[in-house]
Design an enzyme around this catalytic site. Structure first.
Site, PDB file in Angstrom:
ATOM      1  N   ASN A   1       0.807  -1.228   0.000  1.00 55.56           N
ATOM      2  CA  ASN A   1       0.000   0.000   0.000  1.00 55.56           C
ATOM      3  C   ASN A   1       0.840   1.278   0.000  1.00 55.56           C
ATOM      4  OD1 ASN A   1       0.724  -0.720   2.683  1.00 55.56           O
ATOM      5  ND2 ASN A   1      -0.862   0.619   3.506  1.00 55.56           N
TER       6      ASN A   1
ATOM      7  N   LYS B   1      12.037  -7.636   2.055  1.00 55.62           N
ATOM      8  CA  LYS B   1      11.145  -8.500   1.290  1.00 55.62           C
ATOM      9  C   LYS B   1       9.879  -7.705   1.004  1.00 55.62           C
ATOM     10  CE  LYS B   1       8.035 -10.934   0.981  1.00 55.62           C
ATOM     11  NZ  LYS B   1       6.896 -10.886  -0.041  1.00 55.62           N
TER      12      LYS B   1
ATOM     13  N   SER C   1      -0.966  -7.242   7.756  1.00 52.68           N
ATOM     14  CA  SER C   1      -2.188  -7.646   8.449  1.00 52.68           C
ATOM     15  C   SER C   1      -1.888  -8.183   9.843  1.00 52.68           C
ATOM     16  CB  SER C   1      -2.915  -8.723   7.636  1.00 52.68           C
ATOM     17  OG  SER C   1      -2.217  -9.953   7.702  1.00 52.68           O
TER      18      SER C   1
ATOM     19  N   GLU D   1       3.663  -2.986  12.602  1.00 49.08           N
ATOM     20  CA  GLU D   1       2.489  -2.126  12.468  1.00 49.08           C
ATOM     21  C   GLU D   1       1.458  -2.913  11.695  1.00 49.08           C
ATOM     22  OE1 GLU D   1       0.989   1.219   9.703  1.00 49.08           O
ATOM     23  OE2 GLU D   1       2.561   2.111  10.937  1.00 49.08           O
ATOM     24  N   LEU D   2       0.310  -3.155  12.322  1.00 46.22           N
ATOM     25  CA  LEU D   2      -0.667  -4.080  11.774  1.00 46.22           C
ATOM     26  C   LEU D   2      -1.956  -3.357  11.390  1.00 46.22           C
ATOM     27  CD1 LEU D   2       0.076  -6.939  14.342  1.00 46.22           C
ATOM     28  CD2 LEU D   2       1.111  -6.543  12.096  1.00 46.22           C
TER      29      LEU D   2
ATOM     30  N   CYS E   1      -3.056   2.072   6.452  1.00 47.72           N
ATOM     31  CA  CYS E   1      -3.286   1.476   7.782  1.00 47.72           C
ATOM     32  C   CYS E   1      -3.910   2.462   8.749  1.00 47.72           C
ATOM     33  CB  CYS E   1      -1.966   0.959   8.344  1.00 47.72           C
ATOM     34  SG  CYS E   1      -1.216  -0.371   7.385  1.00 47.72           S
TER      35      CYS E   1
ATOM     36  N   GLU F   1     -11.531  -4.765   9.176  1.00 43.96           N
ATOM     37  CA  GLU F   1     -10.839  -3.753   8.384  1.00 43.96           C
ATOM     38  C   GLU F   1     -11.205  -3.935   6.910  1.00 43.96           C
ATOM     39  OE1 GLU F   1      -6.355  -1.896   8.157  1.00 43.96           O
ATOM     40  OE2 GLU F   1      -6.548  -4.074   8.249  1.00 43.96           O
TER      41      GLU F   1
END
Length: 512
Positions: A159, A182, A234, A255-256, A289, A387
């Site tokens: 994103n 990655k 996620s 950070e999810l 997010c 979400e």
């Protein structure tokens, strides 16, 4: 030659030269969400390629860690200048890979430049050995050193393909580490551009490795070979990676997901609130997010806020091109379009009212979706708590600020929040919201752009922080070196243990 190809030629050249895999590996195509065209391809890495990349990075890190922090900062300073020098090409590349509007791509470019400049300026001081109070004044000396952890693995999402591939890596590099990145398979090119710019800025090429391929194949070998893992993605995947990192007892920051609330109270500046709420919902087509998916409006403010907000959302220009006039771009993929559509159709089928949008826009771009406003949303609907990660927001009427905060906190997530009221009241009420960042009279940018302050999530939205000293020192091993100047801190030969204990008790009770 199209703009995407010109950007690739200027920033990357042949993608294979920057990926830690032999050229003969099978290739994956990069497809642009703007028009569905293939813009490049890259070799797909295997687990053995990840292990080899980590080995090269580790070898390079040994000498990099011995370079003074001030000299490492010079690379970041040069990078800042290179980012601005290549601004137009970077905007084109980000848009071509992700599909976001140009103004939203600019947020990525500016964030990388800000992050590099911030750590170039603050990093050397933060990493300096510092003296702290010792056990006994005059008789002891204590200092804290900060050693790099070694090799940092960074798993970045699609994103924000440029900033999330490199910004966390910049802090790790500043701290003296090597990095293996990655990126998501659909947005590899931005990570390659980041590496190319770092090398041009003076970074040894082996110090940053990029491995490309499926996360299910490459994620475990990356965790197994790294000394620290940074993940953005996620909550479901974050838990899996957290377990793997825990098994190895390596540091982990993530950070999810988020289901971020925005609160509009009666004394809010309504015009500004409407404009900012639209941006907070539609930035990067809602694929952010920290974007807003829930809005709680005080009953006495409902008739002033909601009609204006709905009208403004309906007026957002959705485009699939490189122009600055777009208010929003398409979603990134057919899969994301399917998710967003499913949430809206589930809500509609269960009685929600669609006040704006609620449909795809295939005439604009393959995965475009209209900015959507829902009300009458209930707990039975997916969109209520899950979400969505798209340009969809639900409106809820509340009686007062107390109910708004209680409902904002009634979530498994706690990443970002926004509250609109008077500034002093907003700061007081904002501290009661269970979120890692809270913006008063702003949607998300005020907290995100505060580079000196930590940024991250509570509850299911993650652990650890980026930005500020937290985002730098997490990539270090703090070491305490304590020196006793005259005698060891124990009972001296001329005192019994009992008398020594009484002396220490008196000292400790006096508060040292």
């Amino acid at each position: 030659m199209g703009r995407a190809q010109r950007a690739i030629d200027q920033l990357i050249g042949d993608p294979a030269q920057w990926i830690a895999a032999p050229e003969e590996r099978p290739h994956e195509d990069v497809v642009s969400p703007l028009d569905g065209a293939t813009i490049a391809s890259y070799p797909i890495c295997r687990p053995e390629d990840v292990a080899a990349a980590i080995g090269r990075a580790r070898a390079a890190q040994a000498s990099w860690s011995r370079i003074p922090a001030g000299e490492r900062a010079t690379v970041l300073t040069h990078l800042t200048a290179l980012v601005w020098r290549n601004e137009s090409a970077l905007l084109d590349l980000i848009q071509a890979e992700n599909g976001k509007a140009r103004s939203h791509a600019f947020e990525e470019v500016s964030d990388v430049a800000m992050t590099a400049a911030h750590y170039a300026t603050t990093g050397p001081r933060a990493l300096r050995s510092r003296r702290v109070p010792g056990a006994l004044p005059l008789l002891s000396h204590t200092e804290v050193n900060y050693h790099p952890v070694g090799v940092v693995g960074v798993i970045s999402p699609w994103n924000y393909p440029f900033t999330l591939a490199i910004s966390d890596a910049l802090a790790a590099l500043m701290a003296g580490n090597a990095v293996v990145i990655k990126p998501d398979s659909s947005t590899v090119l931005c990570a390659l551009a980041a590496k190319a710019l770092l090398v041009e800025a003076g970074l040894p090429s082996d110090l940053v490795q990029v491995v490309a391929g499926p996360g299910g194949v490459l994620g475990k070998p990356l965790v197994d070979g790294s000394d620290y893992l940074m993940f953005t993605g996620s909550t479901k995947t974050g838990r899996i990676l957290g377990q793997q990192a825990g098994e190895r007892l390596i540091g982990y920051s993530a950070e999810l997901g988020g289901k971020n609330p925005l609160i509009v109270l009666d004394d809010a500046p309504m015009g500004r609130a409407v404009r900012a709420a639209v941006k907070a919902v539609t930035s990067n087509s809602g694929q952010l997010c920290i974007s807003i998916e829930r809005i709680y409006v005080e009953d006495s403010a409902w008739d002033r806020f909601v009609p204006a907000f709905v009208s403004a959302m309906a007026a957002v220009k959705v485009r699939g091109d490189y122009s600055w006039s777009a208010g929003m771009g398409p979603l990134i993929s057919a899969r994301q379009l399917e998710t967003v559509s499913a949430h809206v159709e589930d809500a509609r089928g269960k009685g929600a009212t669609v006040l704006a949008g609620g449909h795809a826009l295939p005439e604009i771009a393959p995965y475009a979706y209209a900015p959507t406003v829902l009300t009458d949303v209930t707990e039975a609907m997916m969109v209520c708590r899950e979400e969505t990660f798209g340009p969809v927001v639900s409106l809820y009427r509340v009686a007062d600020a107390g109910e708004a905060i209680a409902r904002a906190n009634d979530s498994d997530y706690g990443l970002n929040a926004s509250i609109w009221t008077t500034p002093s009241r907003g700061r007081t009420l904002g501290s009661a919201i269970q979120a890692g960042t809270v913006n008063v009279n702003d949607g998300y940018i005020a907290a995100w752009a505060s580079m000196h302050a930590p940024m991250g999530g509570m509850k299911g939205s993650g652990l650890g922080r980026r930005h500020g000293e937290n985002g730098l020192l997490k990539y270090t091993e703090p070491q305490t070196v304590a020196t006793s100047r005259i005698l060891p801190l124990q009972a001296p030969p001329f005192l019994s243990e009992k008398l020594w204990a009484r002396v220490m008790k008196t000292y400790l009770r006096l508060g040292r």
